[in-house]
Design an enzyme around this catalytic site. Sequence first.
Site, PDB file in Angstrom:
ATOM      1  N   HIS A  18       0.819  -1.219   0.000  1.00  0.00           N
ATOM      2  CA  HIS A  18       0.000   0.000   0.000  1.00  0.00           C
ATOM      3  C   HIS A  18       0.851   1.266   0.000  1.00  0.00           C
ATOM      4  O   HIS A  18       0.307   2.368   0.019  1.00  0.00           O
ATOM      5  CB  HIS A  18      -0.936   0.005   1.212  1.00  0.00           C
ATOM      6  N   ARG A  52       7.583  -5.296   2.892  1.00  0.00           N
ATOM      7  CA  ARG A  52       6.310  -5.989   2.629  1.00  0.00           C
ATOM      8  C   ARG A  52       6.095  -5.988   1.127  1.00  0.00           C
ATOM      9  O   ARG A  52       6.001  -4.926   0.509  1.00  0.00           O
ATOM     10  CB  ARG A  52       5.122  -5.337   3.317  1.00  0.00           C
TER      11      ARG A  52
HETATM   12  C1  3PY Z   1      -3.631  -4.603   8.193  1.00  0.00           C
HETATM   13  O1  3PY Z   1      -3.883  -4.076   9.277  1.00  0.00           O
HETATM   14  O2  3PY Z   1      -4.460  -5.133   7.464  1.00  0.00           O
HETATM   15  C2  3PY Z   1      -2.265  -4.584   7.731  1.00  0.00           C
HETATM   16  O3  3PY Z   1      -1.950  -5.208   6.741  1.00  0.00           O
HETATM   17  C3  3PY Z   1      -1.275  -3.779   8.491  1.00  0.00           C
HETATM   18  O4  3PY Z   1      -0.230  -3.433   7.718  1.00  0.00           O
HETATM   19 MG    MG Z   2      -3.548  -5.843   5.568  1.00  0.00          MG
END
Ligand code: 3PY
Ligand code: MG
Length: 250
Positions: free
Chosen positions: A46, A71
């Site tokens: 994201h 990530r």
């Molecule tokens: C979530 O809270 O869904 C996450 O992936 C945090 O990064």
């Molecule tokens: Mg998430």
Amino acid sequence: MRPNRLREAWAEGRAVTNVWVSLGGILPTEILAHQGWDSLTIDMQHGQADFAGVVQMLTAISTTHAVPLVRVPWNNPGDINRVLDAGAYGVICPNIDTAEQCEAFVSACRYAPQGTRSVGPKRAVLYGGNDYLAKANETILTMAQVESAKALANVRSIAAVKELDVVFIGPTDLSLSLGREPRADPTDPVVVKAIDDILAATKAAGKRCAIYCKSVAYSKQMIAKGFDFVVVTSDEALLSSGAALAAQFR
Ligand code: 3PY
Ligand code: MG
């Protein structure tokens, strides 16, 4: 090979901190890395970074002792191999719902015979050292996000995957999947019970457990519960809260 300081902290019985890097940029990432966090996560799911940006940010982080994690956008061996070759010391993979998906993820992170990672560590050797190939499997962290009702149902088999090091709770996606308000730092009893169940299953499997938080107070509560790794805040949250505070001077 340069040791993974997160593994060292856990061996000493210490929980570790992380700051999430969504906005990115070389200098902002380097400034964050110099503030004493145990680790930073560059978010390709994201966050804003493209691959070239990720390599620059990994280089910025390596001016410090903070452990560089990435990530990846999805459970895709191509992305996983590239961030590891660029010097990530741990990969966080979103949306792992089954043991089979987890097996595919960890396989992409490990060289044979434990896995199927392709050989070509470029910057990883500069960061890790000349014995990188021999030691990468025991050094790199595999971190699977458990963040859905399906993953919750399968958490025992996911946590049991041999080469998995860490079960990482994504509370926002987990809340949404359970039909609750999607948010970090959840207090909804349904979500809190799910978090407690995931933590217990992870510990029963002898693995480390991580959670994404957005406040110091909640992070401290999670460490007190037994979490080994807490994301405390993000570059985005620090910038907006700092700017909002400063704007109140009138
Ligand atoms: C979530 O809270 O869904 C996450 O992936 C945090 O990064
Ligand atoms: Mg998430």
